[in-house]
Design a protein around this motif. Structure first.
Motif, mmCIF file in Angstrom:
data_model
loop_
_atom_site.group_PDB
_atom_site.id
_atom_site.type_symbol
_atom_site.label_atom_id
_atom_site.label_comp_id
_atom_site.label_asym_id
_atom_site.label_seq_id
_atom_site.Cartn_x
_atom_site.Cartn_y
_atom_site.Cartn_z
ATOM 1 N N CYS A 50 41.944 -36.581 -47.814
ATOM 2 C CA CYS A 50 41.384 -36.431 -46.174
ATOM 3 C C CYS A 50 40.910 -38.379 -46.068
ATOM 4 O O CYS A 50 40.117 -38.492 -47.279
ATOM 5 C CB CYS A 50 41.503 -35.873 -45.933
ATOM 6 N N ASN A 51 40.042 -38.326 -44.779
ATOM 7 C CA ASN A 51 39.359 -39.712 -44.384
ATOM 8 C C ASN A 51 37.610 -39.154 -44.685
ATOM 9 O O ASN A 51 37.331 -37.662 -44.341
ATOM 10 C CB ASN A 51 38.821 -39.560 -42.688
ATOM 11 N N ASP A 52 37.113 -39.653 -45.905
ATOM 12 C CA ASP A 52 35.779 -38.944 -45.977
ATOM 13 C C ASP A 52 34.557 -38.762 -44.398
ATOM 14 O O ASP A 52 33.785 -37.568 -44.320
ATOM 15 C CB ASP A 52 35.237 -39.981 -47.008
ATOM 16 N N GLU A 53 34.739 -39.346 -43.539
ATOM 17 C CA GLU A 53 34.141 -39.176 -42.743
ATOM 18 C C GLU A 53 35.045 -38.894 -41.313
ATOM 19 O O GLU A 53 33.939 -39.057 -40.128
ATOM 20 C CB GLU A 53 33.959 -40.687 -42.414
ATOM 21 N N GLY A 54 36.145 -38.067 -42.066
ATOM 22 C CA GLY A 54 37.168 -37.416 -40.226
ATOM 23 C C GLY A 54 36.231 -36.785 -39.580
ATOM 24 O O GLY A 54 36.250 -37.595 -37.819
ATOM 25 N N LYS A 55 35.674 -35.621 -39.717
ATOM 26 C CA LYS A 55 34.421 -35.310 -38.782
ATOM 27 C C LYS A 55 33.385 -36.010 -38.421
ATOM 28 O O LYS A 55 33.088 -35.854 -37.279
ATOM 29 C CB LYS A 55 34.303 -33.755 -39.275
ATOM 30 N N LEU A 56 32.797 -36.169 -39.108
ATOM 31 C CA LEU A 56 31.738 -37.682 -38.338
ATOM 32 C C LEU A 56 31.953 -38.799 -37.053
ATOM 33 O O LEU A 56 31.631 -38.596 -36.306
ATOM 34 C CB LEU A 56 31.273 -38.504 -39.469
ATOM 35 N N LEU A 57 33.744 -39.204 -37.433
ATOM 36 C CA LEU A 57 33.893 -39.692 -36.565
ATOM 37 C C LEU A 57 34.746 -39.490 -35.416
ATOM 38 O O LEU A 57 34.983 -40.307 -34.413
ATOM 39 C CB LEU A 57 34.640 -40.748 -37.462
ATOM 40 N N GLY A 58 34.464 -38.111 -35.558
ATOM 41 C CA GLY A 58 35.561 -37.939 -34.592
ATOM 42 C C GLY A 58 37.237 -37.525 -34.355
ATOM 43 O O GLY A 58 37.753 -37.116 -33.386
ATOM 44 N N MET A 59 37.250 -37.368 -35.280
ATOM 45 C CA MET A 59 39.379 -37.374 -35.367
ATOM 46 C C MET A 59 38.984 -36.337 -34.981
ATOM 47 O O MET A 59 38.428 -34.925 -35.370
ATOM 48 C CB MET A 59 39.060 -37.702 -37.060
ATOM 49 N N PRO A 60 40.584 -35.751 -34.477
ATOM 50 C CA PRO A 60 40.763 -34.562 -34.344
ATOM 51 C C PRO A 60 41.354 -33.268 -35.668
ATOM 52 O O PRO A 60 41.460 -34.076 -36.715
ATOM 53 C CB PRO A 60 42.232 -35.050 -33.302
ATOM 54 N N LEU A 61 40.719 -32.090 -35.300
ATOM 55 C CA LEU A 61 40.516 -31.158 -36.577
ATOM 56 C C LEU A 61 42.578 -30.794 -36.399
ATOM 57 O O LEU A 61 43.126 -31.079 -35.564
ATOM 58 C CB LEU A 61 40.251 -29.992 -36.184
ATOM 59 N N ASN A 62 42.947 -31.162 -37.679
ATOM 60 C CA ASN A 62 43.847 -31.161 -38.525
ATOM 61 C C ASN A 62 44.528 -29.431 -39.077
ATOM 62 O O ASN A 62 45.391 -28.887 -37.784
ATOM 63 C CB ASN A 62 44.749 -32.193 -38.837
ATOM 64 N N ARG A 63 43.433 -29.188 -40.042
ATOM 65 C CA ARG A 63 44.303 -27.625 -40.441
ATOM 66 C C ARG A 63 43.302 -26.703 -40.729
ATOM 67 O O ARG A 63 42.512 -28.326 -41.630
ATOM 68 C CB ARG A 63 45.468 -27.626 -41.612
ATOM 69 N N ALA A 64 42.782 -25.815 -41.043
ATOM 70 C CA ALA A 64 42.809 -25.529 -41.929
ATOM 71 C C ALA A 64 42.032 -24.927 -42.818
ATOM 72 O O ALA A 64 43.928 -24.771 -43.594
ATOM 73 C CB ALA A 64 41.813 -23.697 -40.889
ATOM 74 N N LEU A 65 41.939 -24.377 -43.562
ATOM 75 C CA LEU A 65 41.721 -24.778 -45.167
ATOM 76 C C LEU A 65 41.017 -22.284 -45.259
ATOM 77 O O LEU A 65 39.916 -22.505 -44.718
ATOM 78 C CB LEU A 65 40.952 -25.362 -46.049
ATOM 79 N N TYR A 66 41.908 -22.088 -45.942
ATOM 80 C CA TYR A 66 41.347 -20.473 -45.879
ATOM 81 C C TYR A 66 41.259 -19.974 -47.720
ATOM 82 O O TYR A 66 42.045 -20.804 -48.435
ATOM 83 C CB TYR A 66 43.144 -19.197 -45.354
#
Length: 128
Positions: free
Chosen positions: A46-62
């Motif tokens: 995944c993108n290492d900075e995805g959350k920091l960059l405000g990328m859309p949330l995609n899938r959850a991990l369970y």
């Protein structure tokens, strides 16, 4: 290298890539990070900075034991094999492509409930 690409609000798509760093960065939209949430040698890139960059949330991990959501992946990610003996990524088997495509088939939407984020599956065919 056979991989499975999972983009936000879309169903997973198998793809063939050469496996260069530049190609992997292009798929995830930036710096790559490998996480290993599965019991078998499969990496989620995944993108290492995805959350920091405000990328859309995609899938959850369970958590496989409790079924409780423990993290979310932001932005497009892909799954590939990984050899425990080396730092190299490898192809997924056809069986793995089929199994993980089913596992990540339904796109999810995320809502905040109090202090928690909850994932809700979107049970419709998403556009490609």
């Amino acid at each position: 290298m056979k991989i499975l690409i999972v983009a936000p609000n879309q169903i997973p798509q198998p793809a063939e890539i050469t496996g260069t760093l530049e190609e992997m960065q292009q798929i995830v939209g930036g710096l790559i990070d490998a996480v290993y949430p599965f019991a078998e040698p499969v990496a989620l890139i995944c993108n290492d900075e995805g959350k920091l960059l405000g990328m859309p949330l995609n899938r959850a991990l369970y958590d496989p034991d409790t079924g409780k959501m423990y993290d979310t992946i932001a932005g497009t990610f892909f799954l590939c094999g990984c050899s425990p003996e080396s730092d190299c990524f490898t192809s997924l088997s056809e069986e793995q492509v089929t199994r993980y495509a089913k596992c990540f088939h339904d796109p999810e939407t995320f809502i905040r409930v109090g202090n928690e984020v909850v994932a809700l599956p979107l049970r419709k065919e998403a556009s490609k």
